[in-house]
Design an enzyme around this catalytic site. Structure first.
Site, PDB file in Angstrom:
ATOM      1  N   LYS A  77      -3.030  42.008  24.162  1.00  0.00           N
ATOM      2  CA  LYS A  77      -1.913  42.421  23.303  1.00  0.00           C
ATOM      3  C   LYS A  77      -2.204  43.796  22.689  1.00  0.00           C
ATOM      4  CE  LYS A  77      -0.109  38.492  24.464  1.00  0.00           C
ATOM      5  NZ  LYS A  77       0.010  37.209  23.811  1.00  0.00           N
TER       6      LYS A  77
HETATM    7  C1  LIG Z   1       0.200  35.691  24.066  1.00  0.00           C
HETATM    8  C2  LIG Z   1       1.417  34.967  23.675  1.00  0.00           C
HETATM    9  C3  LIG Z   1       1.401  33.807  22.898  1.00  0.00           C
HETATM   10  C4  LIG Z   1       0.143  33.087  22.537  1.00  0.00           C
HETATM   11  O1  LIG Z   1      -0.770  33.896  21.912  1.00  0.00           O
HETATM   12  P1  LIG Z   1      -2.254  33.372  21.674  1.00  0.00           P
HETATM   13  O2  LIG Z   1      -2.722  34.280  20.577  1.00  0.00           O
HETATM   14  O3  LIG Z   1      -2.977  33.594  22.971  1.00  0.00           O
HETATM   15  O4  LIG Z   1      -2.199  31.952  21.288  1.00  0.00           O
HETATM   16  C5  LIG Z   1       2.597  33.257  22.486  1.00  0.00           C
HETATM   17  N1  LIG Z   1       3.771  33.802  22.853  1.00  0.00           N
HETATM   18  C6  LIG Z   1       3.826  34.899  23.632  1.00  0.00           C
HETATM   19  C7  LIG Z   1       5.165  35.463  23.991  1.00  0.00           C
HETATM   20  C8  LIG Z   1       2.654  35.498  24.086  1.00  0.00           C
HETATM   21  O5  LIG Z   1       2.722  36.560  24.889  1.00  0.00           O
END
Ligand SMILES: *Cc1c(COP(=O)(O)O)cnc(C)c1O
Length: 386
Positions: free
Chosen positions: A189
């Site tokens: 991210k």
């Molecule tokens: C990455 C992601 C999540 C989950 O994030 P984590 O921190 O890995 O639990 C949830 N929703 C979306 C749209 C994502 O891209």
């Protein structure tokens, strides 16, 4: 894979910040988590932020704080990671989906309205709607907020892709159009804490409930206790909560990364602009940017148009992978996953999301992607489509 589709950027300063915490008195439940929360809340112009172990659990406690439970419905988009839907199931609620807009790939507010009218007739309106800001671009939150006011549902923005982006005049995370906004700090991210997430809100009571749920449902605050405190050692469990805490090490990494958030997003825009230019003449659909939104550009998803002999996404994907380019596909529509098919969903239920998925490839997109590497991606793609 020589060029991944996404990757973190960890500097010497980040390492030093984490090492400082390792040598301090607190590895967890110390002063850095609140500092990280305050920094993100201030940046987003939200009054409260609750740091947690990842975005998946942030979505879970957001749903619980809003009272989601058995008999309730939560609606989200099929074009997302499964976590956006699973949060409903953790609470014993049921999940349904709203198809996407074919240009933004975000939840289509017109389709949402249509489905709400139908649900109203059937007496099964959703309690919560979870718009997902796909690839970092905000959904049409003004329209979704207006529908929430009309039909009486709550809104959790899944902004896992979108920290550093903005919508109209406010940063994503301001919660100007929602009850709660969730960020992810997974390494792919925009900024990372390894694992990590955060839930933002302007509602003090919701923030307090989420803090309680983050840590076992236990309070040390006499004001929240059932009866009087028995002394300075005393605590009470007043809810069924979890251990969803973020560590001090992770918060130190996140706080250090946060200093570069604006630079990262700017760099992602430069990379996207270079892709836009370099790919303009190819039989591809490049990402469309809504004028109301400045995307954080977590992803750069293209759609490979069908050739004379049929679909060619798979061939192009395989060709890129063989050349050492770590492309990916976002997302396999959630309702087509076997677990969701067992609930009665089937291919064909959400045709726009399925149509997009059948052609989608996410090209490498991260702040430290070099010009040379980006040119290699473009060259390889050109070769495959020639
Ligand atoms: C990455 C992601 C999540 C989950 O994030 P984590 O921190 O890995 O639990 C949830 N929703 C979306 C749209 C994502 O891209």
């Amino acid at each position: 894979m020589t060029i991944p589709y996404g990757r973190q950027d960890v500097t010497d300063g980040d390492v030093a910040a984490v090492v400082d915490v390792l040598r301090s008195d607190w590895l967890t439940q110390g002063p850095v988590v609140p500092r990280f929360e305050q920094a993100i809340a201030a940046h987003c112009k939200a009054s409260q932020a609750v740091a947690v172990s990842n975005a998946t659990v942030a979505l879970h406690i957001a749903c619980r704080a809003l009272g989601l439970g058995p008999g309730d419905w939560l609606w989200t988009t099929p074009n997302t990671f499964v976590a956006s839907a699973n949060c409903a199931l953790y609470c014993g609620a049921q999940v349904d989906f709203v198809d996407v807009d074919p240009r933004s790939y975000n939840m289509d507010a017109g389709q949402l309205e249509h489905k709400l009218l139908e649900a109203q007739r059937l007496g099964r309106l959703p309690k919560i709607v979870v718009p997902v800001h796909f690839a970092g671009q905000s959904c049409d939150m003004r329209a979704i907020r207006a529908l929430a006011d009309r039909f009486g549902f709550r809104i959790i923005e899944d902004a896992s892709h979108a920290i550093g982006g903005s919508y109209l005049d406010a940063p994503v995370g301001s919660c100007a159009y929602s009850d709660i906004t969730v960020f992810s700090f997974h390494p792919v991210k925009i900024i990372t804490t390894a694992e990590g997430g955060m839930a933002l809100t302007n509602d003090d009571a919701l923030a307090q409930r989420m803090r309680l749920l983050r840590s076992h449902g236990i309070t040390r605050d006499a004001a929240d206790m059932d009866g009087p405190s028995e002394g300075a050692w005393y605590y009470q469990q007043v809810e069924l909560g979890y251990n969803y805490r973020l560590t001090e090490l992770q918060a130190a990494l996140g706080l250090s990364q946060f200093d570069r958030l604006a630079d990262y997003v700017q760099r992602r825009h430069a990379i996207a602009a270079a892709y836009d230019r370099a790919l303009a003449d190819l039989p591809l659909v490049t990402p469309w940017q809504h004028p109301d939104s400045r995307s954080a550009l977590h992803l750069y998803p293209i759609q490979v148009e069908d050739g004379a002999s049929g679909p060619r996404r798979k061939a192009v994907f395989d060709g890129l992978r063989s050349a050492g380019i770590g492309v990916n596909v976002h997302y396999i529509p959630v309702h087509t996953q076997p677990y969701f098919r067992r609930m009665g969903f089937k291919p064909g239920d959400f045709p726009q999301a399925e149509r997009y998925y059948a052609r989608a490839i996410s090209l490498p997109m991260y702040a430290t992607l070099t010009e040379d590497d980006q040119q290699a991606v473009v060259r390889t793609l050109r070769g495959l489509l020639a």
